[in-house]
Design a protein around this motif. Structure first.
Motif, PDB file in Angstrom:
ATOM      1  N   THR A 180       0.826  -1.390   0.143  1.00 14.09           N
ATOM      2  CA  THR A 180       0.195   0.036  -0.105  1.00 14.09           C
ATOM      3  C   THR A 180       0.943   1.368   0.079  1.00 14.09           C
ATOM      4  N   GLY A 181       0.283   2.382  -0.406  1.00 11.29           N
ATOM      5  CA  GLY A 181       1.133   3.694  -0.771  1.00 11.29           C
ATOM      6  C   GLY A 181       2.463   3.355  -1.698  1.00 11.29           C
ATOM      7  N   GLY A 182       2.156   2.444  -2.688  1.00  9.03           N
ATOM      8  CA  GLY A 182       3.269   2.001  -3.341  1.00  9.03           C
ATOM      9  C   GLY A 182       3.354   2.837  -4.601  1.00  9.03           C
ATOM     10  N   GLY A 183       2.585   4.053  -4.739  1.00  7.21           N
ATOM     11  CA  GLY A 183       2.753   5.030  -5.868  1.00  7.21           C
ATOM     12  C   GLY A 183       4.030   6.068  -5.556  1.00  7.21           C
ATOM     13  N   SER A 184       4.713   6.123  -4.454  1.00  6.38           N
ATOM     14  CA  SER A 184       5.827   7.081  -4.118  1.00  6.38           C
ATOM     15  C   SER A 184       6.597   6.799  -2.927  1.00  6.38           C
ATOM     16  N   GLY A 185       7.537   7.306  -2.675  1.00  2.52           N
ATOM     17  CA  GLY A 185       8.299   7.229  -1.485  1.00  2.52           C
ATOM     18  C   GLY A 185       8.708   5.749  -1.052  1.00  2.52           C
ATOM     19  N   ILE A 186       8.613   5.417   0.381  1.00  2.00           N
ATOM     20  CA  ILE A 186       9.200   4.235   0.807  1.00  2.00           C
ATOM     21  C   ILE A 186       8.447   3.003   0.032  1.00  2.00           C
ATOM     22  N   GLY A 187       6.979   2.937   0.079  1.00  2.00           N
ATOM     23  CA  GLY A 187       6.526   2.158  -0.587  1.00  2.00           C
ATOM     24  C   GLY A 187       6.771   1.743  -1.879  1.00  2.00           C
TER      25      GLY A 187
ATOM     26  N   GLU B 260       6.382 -11.370  -7.183  1.00  2.00           N
ATOM     27  CA  GLU B 260       5.071 -10.909  -7.936  1.00  2.00           C
ATOM     28  C   GLU B 260       4.545  -9.673  -7.075  1.00  2.00           C
ATOM     29  N   VAL B 261       4.231  -8.288  -7.507  1.00  2.00           N
ATOM     30  CA  VAL B 261       4.176  -7.352  -6.588  1.00  2.00           C
ATOM     31  C   VAL B 261       2.974  -6.475  -7.212  1.00  2.00           C
ATOM     32  N   ILE B 262       2.204  -6.005  -6.279  1.00  2.00           N
ATOM     33  CA  ILE B 262       0.968  -5.199  -6.443  1.00  2.00           C
ATOM     34  C   ILE B 262       1.221  -4.042  -5.678  1.00  2.00           C
ATOM     35  N   ILE B 263       0.892  -2.943  -6.387  1.00  2.00           N
ATOM     36  CA  ILE B 263       0.948  -1.599  -5.527  1.00  2.00           C
ATOM     37  C   ILE B 263      -0.273  -0.925  -5.353  1.00  2.00           C
ATOM     38  N   ALA B 264      -0.670  -0.178  -4.321  1.00  2.00           N
ATOM     39  CA  ALA B 264      -1.999   0.360  -4.126  1.00  2.00           C
ATOM     40  C   ALA B 264      -1.800   1.552  -3.811  1.00  2.00           C
ATOM     41  N   GLY B 265      -2.743   2.537  -4.039  1.00  2.00           N
ATOM     42  CA  GLY B 265      -2.937   3.724  -3.980  1.00  2.00           C
ATOM     43  C   GLY B 265      -4.204   4.509  -4.396  1.00  2.00           C
ATOM     44  N   ARG B 266      -4.350   5.651  -3.919  1.00  2.00           N
ATOM     45  CA  ARG B 266      -5.512   6.489  -4.259  1.00  2.00           C
ATOM     46  C   ARG B 266      -5.577   6.894  -5.628  1.00  2.00           C
ATOM     47  N   ARG B 267      -4.415   7.229  -6.310  1.00  2.00           N
ATOM     48  CA  ARG B 267      -4.423   8.058  -7.486  1.00  2.00           C
ATOM     49  C   ARG B 267      -3.967   7.103  -8.556  1.00  2.00           C
ATOM     50  N   GLU B 268      -4.783   6.506  -9.430  1.00  2.00           N
ATOM     51  CA  GLU B 268      -4.778   5.887 -10.717  1.00  2.00           C
ATOM     52  C   GLU B 268      -3.563   6.379 -11.628  1.00  2.00           C
ATOM     53  N   SER B 269      -3.538   7.694 -11.720  1.00  2.00           N
ATOM     54  CA  SER B 269      -2.774   8.224 -12.781  1.00  2.00           C
ATOM     55  C   SER B 269      -1.195   7.974 -12.259  1.00  2.00           C
ATOM     56  N   VAL B 270      -1.013   8.070 -10.961  1.00  2.00           N
ATOM     57  CA  VAL B 270       0.281   7.791 -10.520  1.00  2.00           C
ATOM     58  C   VAL B 270       0.763   6.391 -10.505  1.00  2.00           C
ATOM     59  N   LEU B 271      -0.328   5.645 -10.215  1.00  2.00           N
ATOM     60  CA  LEU B 271      -0.101   4.064 -10.125  1.00  2.00           C
ATOM     61  C   LEU B 271       0.497   3.705 -11.546  1.00  2.00           C
ATOM     62  N   LYS B 272      -0.412   4.092 -12.456  1.00  2.00           N
ATOM     63  CA  LYS B 272       0.123   3.937 -13.899  1.00  2.00           C
ATOM     64  C   LYS B 272       1.606   4.202 -14.230  1.00  2.00           C
ATOM     65  N   GLN B 273       1.733   5.302 -14.014  1.00  2.00           N
ATOM     66  CA  GLN B 273       3.156   5.711 -14.233  1.00  2.00           C
ATOM     67  C   GLN B 273       4.301   4.872 -13.781  1.00  2.00           C
ATOM     68  N   VAL B 274       4.199   4.508 -12.183  1.00  2.00           N
ATOM     69  CA  VAL B 274       5.016   3.531 -11.614  1.00  2.00           C
ATOM     70  C   VAL B 274       5.029   2.222 -12.500  1.00  2.00           C
ATOM     71  N   THR B 275       3.718   1.596 -12.609  1.00  2.00           N
ATOM     72  CA  THR B 275       3.666   0.189 -13.297  1.00  2.00           C
ATOM     73  C   THR B 275       4.369   0.500 -14.688  1.00  2.00           C
ATOM     74  N   ALA B 276       4.168   1.537 -15.521  1.00  2.00           N
ATOM     75  CA  ALA B 276       4.765   1.773 -16.788  1.00  2.00           C
ATOM     76  C   ALA B 276       6.455   1.866 -16.756  1.00  2.00           C
TER      77      ALA B 276
END
Length: 255
Positions: free
Chosen positions: A11-18, A31-47
């Motif tokens: 959780t909190g995987g879109g930035s920082g320590i997560g 196999e890693v799944i990140i979670a967070g509120r902002r989908e746009s940020v999550l898409k950038q991280v996974t890309a």
């Protein structure tokens, strides 16, 4: 916690320590799944990290936690670990009635507890599983400028101990990660660029070394957090508390 062969939610995987932990565990073949509120940020991280997955989650929303947990269990039946890295930290002037209590408690404390409640029955069916709570050095010696944050992290520490004891005869291990002051944007760009904060890459490298070489460690403590973690045991707690908070207040006043 095993450092490999996990299906891991951060959780909190879109930035920082997560994000940094997610990338580090992904690099080890998990196999890693990140979670967070902002989908746009999550898409950038996974890309930027092929093979990384994401799910949108509002950790402060009880219904959303339940929904996402059920979705993850269905989609990733081998899910066996979670790192609770989502969190908020805000300055509060309690004399002026300035409080971030409700949001902080919902995100930092209730969120992890609710997610564990939803995931634990599934984890208990796995050959090995792990819950990694994230407290803080400030759980042990609070920063008076951020009272709600420190209170939630002290509660996370207490919860971690109780959870570990209740799960002691199961295959689910409980680890508490207590970071020091790290260069992230938890409190904005100033923290991310503060030379007094521990560089994020150094922190992650030391943490991953502990996970890899001491997989049974109950507390994940880098060297820089130990003065806070053991402040009471080391004696002169009251003096250290005053010195620490006077220095932090003076630094904030000089900004």
């Amino acid at each position: 916690m095993h450092s490999t062969a996990n299906t891991l939610l951060v959780t909190g995987g879109g930035s920082g320590i997560g994000r940094a932990l997610a990338e580090a565990f992904l690099a080890l073949g998990n196999e890693v799944i990140i979670a967070g509120r902002r989908e746009s940020v999550l898409k950038q991280v996974t890309a930027a990290n092929p093979g990384l997955h994401y799910v949108v989650l509002d950790i402060a929303d009880a219904a959303d936690v339940q929904r996402v947990a059920a979705e993850l269990i269905a989609r990733y039946p081998r899910l066996n670990a979670v790192i609770h890295s989502a969190g908020i930290m805000r300055s509060e002037n309690l004399l002026a009635g300035d409080s971030a209590l409700d949001d902080t408690v919902a995100t930092n404390l209730l969120g992890p507890l609710r997610l564990d409640r939803a995931l634990l029955p599934h984890f208990l069916q796995q050959p090995h599983a792990a819950i990694v709570t994230v407290s803080s050095g400030l759980a042990f010696l609070p920063l008076a400028l951020t009272p709600s944050y420190c209170a939630t992290k002290a509660a996370v520490h207490s919860y971690s101990q109780s959870l570990r004891y209740q799960l002691k005869d199961t295959a689910v291990k409980v680890h508490e990660l207590a970071p020091p002051y790290v260069q992230t944007e938890l409190m904005g760009e100033r923290q991310a660029n503060d030379p007094h904060a521990m560089p994020l890459k150094e922190f992650i490298a030391e943490v991953m070394g502990i996970f890899e070489h001491s997989p049974e460690a109950e507390e994940i403590l880098v060297e820089r957090v130990k003065p806070l973690r053991f402040a009471e045991a080391n004696g002169n707690y009251a003096g250290f508390f005053k010195q620490f908070n006077d220095q932090m207040a003076a630094a904030r006043a000089g900004e």
